[in-house]
Design an enzyme around this catalytic site. Structure first.
Site, mmCIF file in Angstrom:
data_model
loop_
_atom_site.group_PDB
_atom_site.id
_atom_site.type_symbol
_atom_site.label_atom_id
_atom_site.label_comp_id
_atom_site.label_asym_id
_atom_site.label_seq_id
_atom_site.Cartn_x
_atom_site.Cartn_y
_atom_site.Cartn_z
ATOM 1 N N GLU A 53 0.879 -1.163 0.000
ATOM 2 C CA GLU A 53 0.000 0.000 0.000
ATOM 3 C C GLU A 53 0.920 1.218 0.000
ATOM 4 O OE1 GLU A 53 -2.815 0.224 3.242
ATOM 5 O OE2 GLU A 53 -3.520 2.155 2.500
ATOM 6 N N ARG A 283 5.255 -12.645 9.828
ATOM 7 C CA ARG A 283 5.955 -11.416 9.490
ATOM 8 C C ARG A 283 7.270 -11.351 10.247
ATOM 9 N NH1 ARG A 283 3.761 -6.240 9.669
ATOM 10 N NH2 ARG A 283 1.871 -7.022 8.706
ATOM 11 N N LYS A 293 4.216 0.796 10.240
ATOM 12 C CA LYS A 293 4.346 2.004 9.417
ATOM 13 C C LYS A 293 3.889 3.233 10.180
ATOM 14 C CE LYS A 293 3.286 0.051 4.961
ATOM 15 N NZ LYS A 293 2.255 0.084 3.933
HETATM 16 P P1 ATP Z 1 -0.397 -1.532 6.676
HETATM 17 O O1 ATP Z 1 -1.210 -2.521 5.912
HETATM 18 O O2 ATP Z 1 -0.740 -1.408 8.110
HETATM 19 O O3 ATP Z 1 -0.236 -0.224 6.005
HETATM 20 P P2 ATP Z 1 1.801 -3.283 6.061
HETATM 21 O O4 ATP Z 1 3.165 -3.275 6.674
HETATM 22 O O5 ATP Z 1 1.002 -4.515 6.070
HETATM 23 O O6 ATP Z 1 1.069 -2.091 6.769
HETATM 24 P P3 ATP Z 1 1.564 -3.241 3.190
HETATM 25 O O7 ATP Z 1 2.002 -2.192 2.248
HETATM 26 O O8 ATP Z 1 0.144 -3.622 3.193
HETATM 27 O O9 ATP Z 1 1.990 -2.741 4.614
HETATM 28 O O10 ATP Z 1 2.479 -4.519 3.020
HETATM 29 C C1 ATP Z 1 2.769 -5.077 1.784
HETATM 30 C C2 ATP Z 1 3.116 -6.536 1.947
HETATM 31 O O11 ATP Z 1 4.228 -6.671 2.826
HETATM 32 C C3 ATP Z 1 1.973 -7.325 2.552
HETATM 33 O O12 ATP Z 1 1.819 -8.501 1.792
HETATM 34 C C4 ATP Z 1 2.429 -7.620 3.936
HETATM 35 O O13 ATP Z 1 1.915 -8.846 4.369
HETATM 36 C C5 ATP Z 1 3.958 -7.651 3.806
HETATM 37 N N1 ATP Z 1 4.610 -7.277 5.065
HETATM 38 C C6 ATP Z 1 4.398 -6.170 5.795
HETATM 39 N N2 ATP Z 1 5.126 -6.180 6.919
HETATM 40 C C7 ATP Z 1 5.848 -7.318 6.912
HETATM 41 C C8 ATP Z 1 6.802 -7.920 7.803
HETATM 42 N N3 ATP Z 1 7.160 -7.325 8.934
HETATM 43 N N4 ATP Z 1 7.343 -9.113 7.456
HETATM 44 C C9 ATP Z 1 6.987 -9.709 6.318
HETATM 45 N N5 ATP Z 1 6.111 -9.208 5.432
HETATM 46 C C10 ATP Z 1 5.528 -8.029 5.716
#
Ligand code: ATP
Ligand code: MG
Length: 580
Positions: A53, A283, A293
């Site tokens: 995102e 994660r 984030k």
């Molecule tokens: P949010 O959705 O709260 O904005 P997010 O960290 O999930 O935060 P995204 O941009 O949705 O951000 O993440 C993109 C991809 O990265 C998703 O598939 C998510 O599952 C993966 N991802 C995010 N954080 C981690 C992490 N700490 N370890 C592994 N994969 C992650």
């Protein structure tokens, strides 16, 4: 080393536990192997994606996801897409869209020409939603967010149906069209999937598919006053792109039944172009840092760090500015593997991967960060010796450089001890030490300033690194720089941004900011040998015994050097007895 055994690799870093050496395949590879054996994707091939995102910069956790997804595509001869999950215009910005692409590229993941945006699918999604309404699988609901929450039930109590649930499809279709035309105010209505208000999984209690939001979107402008939910976008985007394995983090496990429900309904309606499957993995969490984030944004906006690329940040930007290499980040992600249980990995693993790569590639130089003046009293004239020093001890092809040793030099203040214990093999009154690549210095006199602080050492010098003193081999070796030819260099030394291993765990009544380490950055002016001063921005060097350093890509200029310490050294040869 990991805090939770469930995901801990079984050997410490640096002991050859690379994923490829493992006897067993990780659980995702096993799933894909079985799918391939069943011939499920022979025709289309394995296809993965990374779906960020664009509401922030990428961090090391995202790197894990990127490398996992792109790595699987490479391993199985498949494809990897980059797709922006841009369904929430309020928090998303072009700045992030650009930065994310650059960071993914830096990591070495290649989406070729397959860059997509969920917003590209808004029209198709809208059409499919109408088909679901027609088939009785979705309805327009007039409940407010609060009313909806009230009827939703809890984990232990079933929900109650919305009074609009049985609204005729024709009426819903008409209202949905009006929503799309912008006829209603924000939040006045939603489109909801008609699933099961009594489901034990709350995600299935008639989840929202569309919300009214009169917001400007960075790509679609003011075209859409309604925006699809994550759940009603993600799997459908996967299907449109032909994604075979939609890999996401564990918090989406409870969403999988919904992911499948949408796919099933669209499949029945013969609308689904391909059938993806969702697989969840744990994660990545690292000690001494936060990964949310929202918290990272707060660190930036409240000025606790200098920006998203502050070298103390766990962002890809931060790691880059610190001097980490993509090779090291890749090696780290490979080594920690994938697991089904959440765990926290010790930051040492990451640092070790960086050390390993830089040990192989960085040229050696000498720098003194806390200078103490030394005069070689028996040197005739200004120059004691022209020293030939290896640029890399294990790689003769890197050649040698000539470093002048003058009559006056600098050593590290803590390489001298006035009242030294027996095992102190560096410089002490009356003691001898090897000056790296130059010879042996013996301390004859200690000069102090008015405050009683050591200001200068007077030493005698033998220009032979192997010379014996009193018939004995000299044990310690220290680094030095020549006072007459050295340059000043700004050096930033970093420590963990947080002082506790798990900064998310706040003290009573406080928050994660209370765990900030006030000493996470120390800036000093070092003395460096002339070759360091000429470094190009972005150059990586080992300052002997001090660590690996990175010429800051923005602040450093040839002649005006500015270096960030990437990582310290694990072993220093001085303590181990020294070399030449
Ligand atoms: P949010 O959705 O709260 O904005 P997010 O960290 O999930 O935060 P995204 O941009 O949705 O951000 O993440 C993109 C991809 O990265 C998703 O598939 C998510 O599952 C993966 N991802 C995010 N954080 C981690 C992490 N700490 N370890 C592994 N994969 C992650
Ligand atoms: Mg997310």
């Amino acid at each position: 080393m990991a805090k939770d055994d469930a995901a801990a690799p079984d050997t410490p870093p640096g002991e050859g536990d690379k994923a490829g050496d493992r006897p067993s395949r990780n659980f995702i590879q096993q799933i894909i192997d079985a799918d391939v054996a069943e011939d499920r994707h022979t025709r289309v091939g394995i296809h993965t994606r990374f779906p960020p995102e664009p509401n922030g910069y990428l961090h090391i956790g995202h790197a894990k996801s990127i490398l996992l997804n792109s790595g699987l595509a490479t391993e199985y001869g498949g494809k990897f897409n980059l797709r922006f999950d841009d369904t929430n215009p309020a928090k998303e910005e072009q700045e992030y869209v650009d930065a994310i692409q650059e960071d993914v590229r830096w990591l070495g993941a290649d989406w070729e020409n397959r860059l997509f945006y969920a917003s590209d699918y808004f029209e198709t999604l809208f059409g499919w939603a109408k088909e679901l309404i027609r088939a009785g699988h979705a309805y327009v609901c007039d409940l407010s967010a609060d009313e909806m929450r009230e009827l939703r039930g809890t984990l232990t109590e079933p929900g109650k149906p919305s009074p609009y649930r049985d609204r005729p499809a024709e009426e819903s279709l008409k209202l949905f069209q009006q929503m799309r035309e912008g006829e209603f105010a924000d939040g006045a209505k939603t489109l909801r999937a008609k699933i099961d208000m009594a489901s034990p999984n709350v995600n299935l209690r008639d989840p929202v598919m569309y919300r009214i939001k009169h917001a400007h979107h960075q790509r679609t402008g003011d075209d859409w006053p309604i925006y699809p939910s994550y759940d009603w976008t993600h799997g459908q985007s996967d299907a449109m792109e032909g994604i075979t394995h939609s890999i996401c983090t564990l918090e989406f496990e409870n969403h999988r039944p919904l992911y499948d429900w949408f796919c099933d309904r669209l499949e029945e309606l013969k609308l689904l172009p391909a059938r993806p499957r969702q697989i969840e993995f744990a994660r990545l969490n690292l000690t001494y840092t936060v990964m949310s984030k929202r918290k990272l944004l707060q660190l930036v906006t409240e000025g606790h760090v200098a920006g998203w690329d502050d070298p103390r940040m766990p962002t890809i930007r931060g790691l880059r500015r610190r001097g980490y290499t993509s090779e090291a980040v890749r090696a780290f992600c490979e080594r920690i593997g994938v697991a089904k249980f959440n765990s926290t990995i010790d930051r040492l693993w990451l640092e070790d991967a960086v050390r390993e790569h830089l040990n192989r590639t960085a040229l050696r130089r000498m720098a003194v960060i806390d200078p103490l003046r030394v005069v070689l009293t028996d040197v005739d004239g200004e120059v004691a010796k022209q020293c030939q020093l290896d640029n890399h001890p294990q790689d003769p092809e890197q050649g040698v450089r000539t470093v002048t040793l003058g009559r006056v030099l600098y050593i590290e203040r803590d390489d001298f001890m006035e009242e030294a214990p027996k095992k102190f093999f560096r410089l002490k009154p009356g003691g001898s030490v090897r000056l790296r690549g130059a010879g042996i210095a013996t301390c004859q006199e200690v000069i102090k300033d008015d405050e009683g602080r050591v200001a200068e050492l007077r030493c005698t010098f033998i220009p032979d690194t192997t010379a014996l003193v009193d018939g004995k081999k000299v044990k310690g070796t220290i680094h030095w720089v020549d006072a007459a030819t050295c340059h000043d260099c700004t050096v930033r030394l970093y420590d963990h941004l947080f002082k506790t291993e798990n900064p998310d765990k706040a003290p009573e009544g406080g928050d994660f900011l209370d765990n900030l380490n006030p000493d996470s950055l120390r800036t000093v002016t070092a003395k460096v040998e002339p070759t360091v001063a000429e470094a190009e921005p972005g150059e990586r060097l080992q300052f002997e015994r001090l660590g690996y350093f990175y010429a800051d890509p923005i602040d450093s200029k040839p002649g005006k050097p500015s270096f960030n310490r990437t990582v310290t050294l694990r072993d220093t040869w001085s303590k181990a007895g020294g070399s030449k």
